[in-house]
Scaffold this active site. Sequence first.
Site, mmCIF file in Angstrom:
data_model
loop_
_atom_site.group_PDB
_atom_site.id
_atom_site.type_symbol
_atom_site.label_atom_id
_atom_site.label_comp_id
_atom_site.label_asym_id
_atom_site.label_seq_id
_atom_site.Cartn_x
_atom_site.Cartn_y
_atom_site.Cartn_z
ATOM 1 N N LYS A 1 -20.153 -23.373 -18.943
ATOM 2 C CA LYS A 1 -19.729 -23.582 -17.536
ATOM 3 C C LYS A 1 -20.855 -24.001 -16.607
ATOM 4 O O LYS A 1 -20.738 -23.909 -15.386
ATOM 5 C CB LYS A 1 -19.021 -22.325 -16.955
ATOM 6 C CG LYS A 1 -17.870 -21.853 -17.800
ATOM 7 C CD LYS A 1 -16.832 -22.919 -17.960
ATOM 8 C CE LYS A 1 -16.067 -22.810 -19.244
ATOM 9 N NZ LYS A 1 -15.545 -24.094 -19.716
ATOM 10 N N SER A 2 -21.944 -24.503 -17.194
ATOM 11 C CA SER A 2 -23.063 -24.972 -16.367
ATOM 12 C C SER A 2 -22.985 -26.462 -16.066
ATOM 13 O O SER A 2 -23.887 -27.023 -15.438
ATOM 14 C CB SER A 2 -24.389 -24.691 -17.073
ATOM 15 O OG SER A 2 -24.544 -23.323 -17.291
ATOM 16 N N THR B 1 -21.685 -28.651 -18.790
ATOM 17 C CA THR B 1 -21.817 -29.239 -20.138
ATOM 18 C C THR B 1 -21.031 -30.539 -20.256
ATOM 19 O O THR B 1 -21.544 -31.545 -20.771
ATOM 20 C CB THR B 1 -21.258 -28.248 -21.193
ATOM 21 O OG1 THR B 1 -21.569 -26.919 -20.821
ATOM 22 C CG2 THR B 1 -21.777 -28.569 -22.570
ATOM 23 N N THR B 2 -19.780 -30.530 -19.809
ATOM 24 C CA THR B 2 -18.897 -31.687 -19.973
ATOM 25 C C THR B 2 -19.485 -32.898 -19.250
ATOM 26 O O THR B 2 -19.470 -34.021 -19.761
ATOM 27 C CB THR B 2 -17.503 -31.364 -19.384
ATOM 28 O OG1 THR B 2 -17.107 -30.066 -19.838
ATOM 29 C CG2 THR B 2 -16.468 -32.375 -19.788
ATOM 30 N N HIS C 1 -24.532 -24.345 -27.266
ATOM 31 C CA HIS C 1 -24.627 -23.210 -26.340
ATOM 32 C C HIS C 1 -25.585 -22.155 -26.912
ATOM 33 O O HIS C 1 -25.777 -21.103 -26.317
ATOM 34 C CB HIS C 1 -23.255 -22.557 -26.135
ATOM 35 C CG HIS C 1 -22.318 -23.322 -25.225
ATOM 36 N ND1 HIS C 1 -22.729 -23.976 -24.090
ATOM 37 C CD2 HIS C 1 -20.969 -23.504 -25.285
ATOM 38 C CE1 HIS C 1 -21.687 -24.527 -23.486
ATOM 39 N NE2 HIS C 1 -20.608 -24.264 -24.200
ATOM 40 N N ARG D 1 -27.263 -23.964 -14.062
ATOM 41 C CA ARG D 1 -26.447 -23.895 -12.847
ATOM 42 C C ARG D 1 -26.581 -22.501 -12.244
ATOM 43 O O ARG D 1 -26.767 -21.516 -12.986
ATOM 44 C CB ARG D 1 -24.985 -24.184 -13.236
ATOM 45 C CG ARG D 1 -24.064 -24.431 -12.077
ATOM 46 C CD ARG D 1 -22.661 -24.780 -12.572
ATOM 47 N NE ARG D 1 -21.804 -25.196 -11.486
ATOM 48 C CZ ARG D 1 -20.502 -25.407 -11.597
ATOM 49 N NH1 ARG D 1 -19.900 -25.275 -12.772
ATOM 50 N NH2 ARG D 1 -19.788 -25.781 -10.558
HETATM 51 P P1 PAP Z 1 -18.265 -25.802 -21.189
HETATM 52 O O1 PAP Z 1 -19.669 -25.271 -21.127
HETATM 53 O O2 PAP Z 1 -17.259 -24.773 -21.607
HETATM 54 O O3 PAP Z 1 -18.139 -27.075 -21.943
HETATM 55 P P2 PAP Z 1 -18.584 -26.936 -18.565
HETATM 56 O O4 PAP Z 1 -18.287 -28.372 -18.641
HETATM 57 O O5 PAP Z 1 -20.000 -26.524 -18.487
HETATM 58 O O6 PAP Z 1 -17.821 -26.126 -19.698
HETATM 59 O O7 PAP Z 1 -17.898 -26.291 -17.281
HETATM 60 C C1 PAP Z 1 -16.941 -26.851 -16.513
HETATM 61 C C2 PAP Z 1 -17.481 -26.916 -15.102
HETATM 62 O O8 PAP Z 1 -18.110 -28.180 -14.905
HETATM 63 C C3 PAP Z 1 -16.358 -26.834 -14.104
HETATM 64 O O9 PAP Z 1 -16.919 -26.251 -12.939
HETATM 65 P P3 PAP Z 1 -16.028 -25.590 -11.805
HETATM 66 O O10 PAP Z 1 -15.068 -24.666 -12.471
HETATM 67 O O11 PAP Z 1 -16.977 -24.897 -10.908
HETATM 68 O O12 PAP Z 1 -15.322 -26.719 -11.109
HETATM 69 C C4 PAP Z 1 -16.020 -28.310 -13.927
HETATM 70 O O13 PAP Z 1 -15.269 -28.600 -12.784
HETATM 71 C C5 PAP Z 1 -17.421 -28.890 -13.882
HETATM 72 N N1 PAP Z 1 -17.423 -30.325 -14.184
HETATM 73 C C6 PAP Z 1 -16.790 -30.967 -15.201
HETATM 74 N N2 PAP Z 1 -17.019 -32.284 -15.136
HETATM 75 C C7 PAP Z 1 -17.810 -32.494 -14.060
HETATM 76 C C8 PAP Z 1 -18.371 -33.666 -13.458
HETATM 77 N N3 PAP Z 1 -18.166 -34.869 -13.954
HETATM 78 N N4 PAP Z 1 -19.124 -33.501 -12.356
HETATM 79 C C9 PAP Z 1 -19.344 -32.280 -11.833
HETATM 80 N N5 PAP Z 1 -18.849 -31.125 -12.347
HETATM 81 C C10 PAP Z 1 -18.086 -31.239 -13.450
#
Ligand code: PAP
Length: 344
Positions: A66-67, A69-70, A130, A152
């Site tokens: 949730k930092s 990653t995507t 991770h 993050r």
């Molecule tokens: P993961 O580690 O399980 O793969 P990850 O992608 O780190 O998950 O976490 C999702 C967070 O990244 C979400 O944050 P939020 O809940 O505070 O909104 C998601 O919205 C955010 N996120 C995904 N894609 C983007 C992007 N392109 N730009 C900015 N933030 C993003």
Amino acid sequence: MALIFDRYKDRLATLPKEKGWITENLYMYQGFWHQSSRRISVETVMALQDTFKAHPTDIYLATVPKSGTTWLKALVFALVNRNRYKVDRFSTHPLLVSSPHNCLPFIETEIFRNTPTYVDSHSPRLFAIHIPYTSLPQSILDSGCRLVYLCRNPKDVMVPMFHFANKLRDKSRGLLTFEETFELFSKGIMPTGPYWDHVKGYHKTSLEHREKVLFLTYKDLKIDAVNNVKRLARYLGNPFTEEEEAEGAVEGIVKLCSFENLREVNKHGNLHEDIPNDAFFREGKVGDWTNHLTDEMSCILDEITKEKFYGISLGTTLFIKWLNGDSYVIRIQVKLILDVCFGQ
Ligand code: PAP
């Protein structure tokens, strides 16, 4: 998957356990909490430690869940493959039809494939992880490959983790309350937590061996994605040419990987383990924690962060300063604490 889980079941039985967020329990292995019997799990870490062979040209993107990653996956995939998938022809770009998690997999999930992509993929191989720094397979540490770490603000990690866990939890166990989540998070109990120790492992290495780990923050990426993508490209040994910059290649990648764009592409469909693609896109903002945490919760997390980060930063700073007489490092340390504690 069952074979791998079975191979490590005796070791699993010896590990301390705690209440889980998504799965019933989390298990403490080498100082960190992990899920079990899932793709990203303690068994995967053990299996990778036992079998994985890194290549010197590999690139690993490391994060606490949730930092961002995507987002980082999308940016690095687009930048490394920019000659294959041109910036001026985005309509055929894989990121317009598929999740960043399919374009750039977690190494933890690859081990379960019949033919993991790391067996025959071309160089550079791109993977996300991770896994905490101190639990990385030895061959990653020895190979001289590059790691990018995205950090993050802990409060902005806890909030999406809370929403994500409640989406994925077995509903028969009931939903996690925000208070329970806070309690677990502040004790360090979350998948691949403690958060602070995860950050510290990579941050320390990024200071001691700048060539090994590039340390980025979500907030810096939000504020200035273009310059951070250029920085990423330089670190990965694949800088943008003047011509590319003049053509707007960097801006093109930033736009392609924007929250709005990726959220739109990933409105439907599922990733493995029935995780909906849209579960990775919620607010995409810095500071959404202000809508969830009480002042008291915020103060407690700030105190933990200051205490946890101050200790190592001072030691590391002195060490690095002693090595190269460089005050730049002190500025980075102070900035990290400020960003991570108070960044909104
Ligand atoms: P993961 O580690 O399980 O793969 P990850 O992608 O780190 O998950 O976490 C999702 C967070 O990244 C979400 O944050 P939020 O809940 O505070 O909104 C998601 O919205 C955010 N996120 C995904 N894609 C983007 C992007 N392109 N730009 C900015 N933030 C993003």
